[in-house]
Design a protein around this motif. Structure first.
Motif, mmCIF file in Angstrom:
data_model
loop_
_atom_site.group_PDB
_atom_site.id
_atom_site.type_symbol
_atom_site.label_atom_id
_atom_site.label_comp_id
_atom_site.label_asym_id
_atom_site.label_seq_id
_atom_site.Cartn_x
_atom_site.Cartn_y
_atom_site.Cartn_z
ATOM 1 N N UNK A 1 35.712 49.244 30.607
ATOM 2 C CA UNK A 1 36.372 49.272 31.918
ATOM 3 C C UNK A 1 37.851 49.596 31.745
ATOM 4 N N UNK B 1 31.393 45.214 28.189
ATOM 5 C CA UNK B 1 31.720 45.473 29.600
ATOM 6 C C UNK B 1 33.243 45.578 29.782
ATOM 7 N N UNK B 2 33.983 44.706 29.120
ATOM 8 C CA UNK B 2 35.450 44.742 29.198
ATOM 9 C C UNK B 2 35.966 46.040 28.585
ATOM 10 N N UNK C 1 40.188 49.328 33.649
ATOM 11 C CA UNK C 1 41.060 48.367 34.335
ATOM 12 C C UNK C 1 41.023 46.977 33.706
ATOM 13 N N UNK C 2 40.410 46.876 32.525
ATOM 14 C CA UNK C 2 40.439 45.616 31.781
ATOM 15 C C UNK C 2 40.892 45.894 30.363
#
Lengths: 154, 154
Positions: free
Chosen positions: B52, B48-49, B54-55
């Protein structure tokens, strides 16, 4: 009155009213720039938030009137065994509805939304000079267990 | 030694070592579950990180060895005239390299990255019981101006 509050995602049509609320605040007054037409930086930020499935800008409405706003960010972390967190920021209620429980409904809505999205934790930082806000969040179940550390960048 | 540190995005191959570092910590020891094979929840969170934009999960390496980790989240906000912020979380350095300045390099790297991404602010929360960490961040220029308020969810 408080039980008529409706929550929905903010649209760009709400943006002037949202920035007006952000600026109508003891700290916001010095940092925001509420002018019409609205500075383009706010529209750019709105579009970035709106395009990100892990950010939700939520308004509270009484009838046609926008009376509250908050932004909720959902973040996947490795820590706490790979848990998602919700971070709440930019919480404001209209000065026309103070003391009517709108702020409480706003934060309770954020808590429910965080649970729906599977978060194990909801968090926020609040300026240490906002003593009323700190007590407000403590009444709702938050604990000031952490230092909120910030550094301004160029 | 400290000037040989190389920073790069973490890959799934780094994950066991990262979780080992997260668990090797006075608070992490009670919350993480470092076991091999690694619990699937960590792999899900990593994906998930990683997916993304923005991560960013960043590791510090000395040669082949991963000796530090941090996650940086970039968030667009309406507040502060539509400013982006960087939030740092899950900062750990290997117990094998304590006192060698790796933590300082890690945070300085995060500050530079936040500036590159146009952030006006870098922030983090740290447990009030981590007195050494608070002093460490203050030395680097952070100020504990905010209460970091948290609530555990079901």
């Amino acid at each position: 009155m408080a039980n008529e509050v409706v929550f929905r995602s903010a649209t760009e049509q709400d943006l002037e009213r949202i920035v007006e609320m952000l600026a109508d605040d003891k700290l916001g007054a010095t940092r925001e720039q509420f002018a019409l037409p609205l500075p383009e930086v706010y529209r750019e930020a709105f579009r970035a938030i709106d395009a990100d499935p892990n950010n939700e800008l939520v308004v509270a409405c009484l009838g046609e009137e926008v009376v509250g706003v908050q932004q909720i960010t959902f973040t996947p972390y490795l820590t706490h065994q790979g848990g998602w967190r919700a971070t709440v920021e930019g919480v404001r209620t209209s000065s026309t509805v103070r003391g009517k429980g709108i702020g409480t409904e706003l934060i309770n809505w954020a808590i429910q939304r965080a649970e729906q999205r599977g978060c194990h934790l909801i968090q926020l930082t609040t300026d240490k000079t906002r003593e009323d806000a700190i007590r407000f969040y403590e009444r709702l179940g938050f604990q000031a267990t952490h230092e909120g550390m910030k550094m301004k960048l160029k």
